[in-house]
Design a protein around this motif. Structure first.
Motif, PDB file in Angstrom:
ATOM      1  N   GLN A   1     104.122  15.987  89.069  1.00 14.20           N
ATOM      2  CA  GLN A   1     102.759  16.153  89.171  1.00 14.20           C
ATOM      3  C   GLN A   1     102.143  17.217  88.031  1.00 14.20           C
ATOM      4  N   ALA A   2     101.090  16.242  87.457  1.00 11.89           N
ATOM      5  CA  ALA A   2     100.459  16.943  86.152  1.00 11.89           C
ATOM      6  C   ALA A   2      99.891  18.146  86.598  1.00 11.89           C
ATOM      7  N   ALA A   3      99.825  19.238  85.615  1.00 15.85           N
ATOM      8  CA  ALA A   3      98.858  20.403  85.737  1.00 15.85           C
ATOM      9  C   ALA A   3      97.884  20.367  84.517  1.00 15.85           C
ATOM     10  N   LEU A   4      97.097  19.430  84.503  1.00 18.05           N
ATOM     11  CA  LEU A   4      96.358  19.120  83.344  1.00 18.05           C
ATOM     12  C   LEU A   4      95.389  20.514  82.995  1.00 18.05           C
ATOM     13  N   LEU A   5      94.981  21.051  84.046  1.00 17.02           N
ATOM     14  CA  LEU A   5      93.792  22.093  84.161  1.00 17.02           C
ATOM     15  C   LEU A   5      94.289  23.470  84.377  1.00 17.02           C
ATOM     16  N   ASN A   6      95.552  23.549  84.673  1.00 14.49           N
ATOM     17  CA  ASN A   6      96.309  24.763  84.973  1.00 14.49           C
ATOM     18  C   ASN A   6      97.098  25.370  83.956  1.00 14.49           C
ATOM     19  N   PRO A   7      96.871  26.277  83.076  1.00 12.99           N
ATOM     20  CA  PRO A   7      97.658  26.833  81.926  1.00 12.99           C
ATOM     21  C   PRO A   7      98.740  27.732  82.263  1.00 12.99           C
ATOM     22  N   GLY A   8      98.602  28.043  83.862  1.00 14.20           N
ATOM     23  CA  GLY A   8      99.514  29.099  84.360  1.00 14.20           C
ATOM     24  C   GLY A   8     100.542  28.388  85.417  1.00 14.20           C
ATOM     25  N   LYS A   9     100.669  27.034  85.045  1.00 17.52           N
ATOM     26  CA  LYS A   9     101.508  26.407  86.113  1.00 17.52           C
ATOM     27  C   LYS A   9     102.994  26.844  86.030  1.00 17.52           C
ATOM     28  N   LYS A  10     103.134  27.006  84.870  1.00 17.80           N
ATOM     29  CA  LYS A  10     104.585  27.442  84.229  1.00 17.80           C
ATOM     30  C   LYS A  10     104.343  28.540  83.205  1.00 17.80           C
ATOM     31  N   SER A  11     105.324  29.330  83.383  1.00 13.09           N
ATOM     32  CA  SER A  11     105.557  30.662  82.437  1.00 13.09           C
ATOM     33  C   SER A  11     105.590  30.106  81.036  1.00 13.09           C
ATOM     34  N   LEU A  12     105.225  30.783  80.090  1.00 10.64           N
ATOM     35  CA  LEU A  12     105.708  30.529  78.670  1.00 10.64           C
ATOM     36  C   LEU A  12     107.135  30.608  78.454  1.00 10.64           C
ATOM     37  N   THR A  13     107.711  31.460  79.082  1.00  9.16           N
ATOM     38  CA  THR A  13     109.352  31.556  79.075  1.00  9.16           C
ATOM     39  C   THR A  13     109.988  30.249  79.499  1.00  9.16           C
TER      40      THR A  13
END
Length: 433
Positions: free
Chosen positions: A269-281
């Motif tokens: 499931q894409a998270a195209l508008l949610n930059p916080g879906k996954k942490s940068l780490t």
């Protein structure tokens, strides 16, 4: 620098606006706090963008934070410069005293030490407690304020203003906002130059063995995020676009194994508008970014910038049509089980259905609702059912939308109804969410 990724993401989420530090040398902030905070956000602001051109802003968000606040203490030098976007953009010095001796022996020495720090953009607000009915106290307050101006202001720059607790001067709030915005502008200009210089140094090393994209990413997005909180959205978008180009160049460099990603639970499931879906780490593996997650992250960051009216709807429509075309030309159904063929055409039908929903909503918002209701395609249903269908489609949209500078061309009798329709769609979505 890559070790700062987790901290960087936490700082971003905790830094929604510009900070104006309050140096309360006379313990007067609790008395004036509510009056000052009522002036936020700033209604008239003019800041310089990356090319040093003035940009006029309305409702610039800011927050007053005491210098004793934990958010402004215990900063290591490396963190302070790396995450410079979170540091105060102006320092408001609050001071009060009731006689010249107190100013000379107590306040002046303290303020002189503070004024020697050239890295901070500061100005002094002298708080007068003198009641208007007390002529002697009023005269003394004027004399003390005159000493403030003589010792801390100059022809080159005014650094003082006076706030009367019992009734500020009519132009005090305008002067206060001017002083704060002047300080913010100077700070922003200096920090833009700092980030540009550091980014330039790293860019020169791009094709060298010591090149590390994580280091470049933190500096580049720090600059982009600083533009965001300054509401310079076009500059922020430009930084993200350049970051994307640099990433693509890095990906295409040979000799380095890079994991594509997209294999974790929920990645279907894409998270195209949610930059916080996954942490940068989670996105970084051995100091290289997993391509699937990072491209989604960049797109989500880019989508936060102010977009033209109906841009999201148009993007959904064109993206669906492009996907239908791309899959249709490469899939002919040969040598496939009937269940797979059936599923393929079902998914294509879903894309067409989504396209139609967005197209109908787009047409309805710009004033063609009547024509839609009279269309032979919709003749089987009543106008109420069509309106209900269009309102339900609002749940698929990312409301509220930014208002356009210039409205699209619409029928004369329809343009006045657009605001009503947008509000109706919004409340319907809110009540049914």
């Amino acid at each position: 620098m890559a070790n700062y990724l987790a901290q960087f993401q936490t700082i971003k989420s905790a830094c929604p606006c510009m900070i104006v530090a309050v140096e309360d040398v006379s313990d007067i902030w609790p008395t004036v706090k509510s009056s000052f905070e009522q002036r936020l956000p700033f209604k008239k602001a003019c800041l310089n963008n990356k090319t040093r051109n003035p940009v006029f802003l309305e409702n610039l968000r800011a927050e007053f934070v005491l210098t004793t606040d934990a958010r402004l203490r215990s900063r290591f030098p490396q963190e302070q410069y790396l995450f410079w976007f979170r540091e105060p953009y102006a320092t408001l010095v609050l001071a009060t005293c009731e006689d010249l001796d107190e100013f000379k022996n107590i306040l002046k020495p303290r303020l002189k030490v503070f004024a020697q720090n050239d890295e901070r953009e500061w100005f002094i607000v002298f708080v007068s407690k003198a009641h208007p009915s007390n002529d002697q106290a009023t005269k003394m307050a004027k004399k003390v304020y005159a000493k403030f101006e003589a010792d801390f202001s100059s022809k080159k720059r005014e650094r003082c203003c006076k706030f009367d607790i019992h009734g500020p001067e009519p132009n005090f709030w305008e002067e206060l906002e001017f002083r704060i915005i002047e300080s913010v502008k100077n700070t922003l200009d200096r920090r833009i130059q700092f980030y540009e210089d550091e980014i330039r140094k790293l860019s020169e090393q791009r094709f060298m063995p010591i090149w590390n994209f994580c280091n470049f990413f933190i500096l580049k997005e720090s600059l982009a995020f600083m533009f965001e909180i300054a509401q310079l959205h076009e500059d922020a978008l430009r930084e993200y676009d350049e970051l994307e180009l640099c990433y693509l160049e890095t990906v295409n460099m040979g000799g380095i194994y890079r994991e594509f990603g997209g294999l974790d639970r929920g990645d279907d499931q894409a998270a195209l508008l949610n930059p916080g879906k996954k942490s940068l780490t989670q996105i970084v593996l051995d100091e290289t970014f997993r391509e699937f997650e990072f491209r989604q992250y960049l797109f989500a960051c880019q989508s936060k910038s102010m977009l033209p009216f109906c841009m999201r709807e148009v993007w959904v429509i064109t993206a669906c049509l492009a996907l239908i075309d791309a899959t249709g030309t490469k899939y002919n159904g040969e040598d496939e089980a009937p269940e797979i063929v059936k599923e393929f055409y079902r998914v294509q039908g879903d894309l067409y259905s989504l396209c139609r929903t967005k197209l109908l909503r787009l047409a309805y918002l710009i004033g063609y609702g009547t024509e839609i209701e009279r269309s032979p395609v919709n003749s089987h249903g009543s106008s109420n059912s069509i309106c209900s269908f269009l309102l339900r489609s609002a749940s698929l949209s990312m409301l509220p939308w930014p208002r356009p500078a210039v409205w699209p061309s619409v029928p004369d009798e329809a343009s006045s109804e657009v605001d009503v329709k947008e509000k109706a769609s919004y409340y319907f979505t809110f009540e049914n969410s």
